[in-house]
Design a protein around this motif. Sequence first.
Motif, mmCIF file in Angstrom:
data_model
loop_
_atom_site.group_PDB
_atom_site.id
_atom_site.type_symbol
_atom_site.label_atom_id
_atom_site.label_comp_id
_atom_site.label_asym_id
_atom_site.label_seq_id
_atom_site.Cartn_x
_atom_site.Cartn_y
_atom_site.Cartn_z
ATOM 1 N N MET A 25 0.508 1.174 -2.198
ATOM 2 C CA MET A 25 1.127 2.420 -1.772
ATOM 3 C C MET A 25 2.429 2.130 -1.027
ATOM 4 N N ASP A 26 3.455 2.948 -1.267
ATOM 5 C CA ASP A 26 4.739 2.797 -0.590
ATOM 6 C C ASP A 26 4.657 3.465 0.780
ATOM 7 N N THR A 27 4.088 2.702 1.747
ATOM 8 C CA THR A 27 3.921 3.223 3.101
ATOM 9 C C THR A 27 4.584 2.261 4.080
#
Length: 129
Positions: A25-27
């Motif tokens: 996830m792009d977090t």
Amino acid sequence: GGGAVRLTLEEENSLHGDLIQQDFMDTYNNLTLKTLMGMEWVSKHCPNASYVVKADSDVFLNLNYLVAQRLSVINMEDCFVGICMHALGIGLTDSPWGMFNMYRLEYNACRFSRLVMVHHYQPDELLNI
């Protein structure tokens, strides 16, 4: 919605072929993974790049100014680093006395534990130290 974003990404990729994907996830907590992914891609696909810039999407980056800056390379590395620092407006400071030794010292574990650098050893000596 997610469908519009997907279509936009597909259009970007078909026009420019510049999207990279991996399975996370792009977090914010995965930012290190994202940076490592980019570095891996650059090392594989751009091995002759002079430099690489990584910037967030909310950062102003003046590429024209960045790439107009040129310094003549000289073969005296320590002098060249000084020239680069001067060009960048970075001042020099004296290091704490005796912590960076440009001369060889006889090894002593207690003494060396409080030094940053000691110069002039052969590879086998460094392995012993």
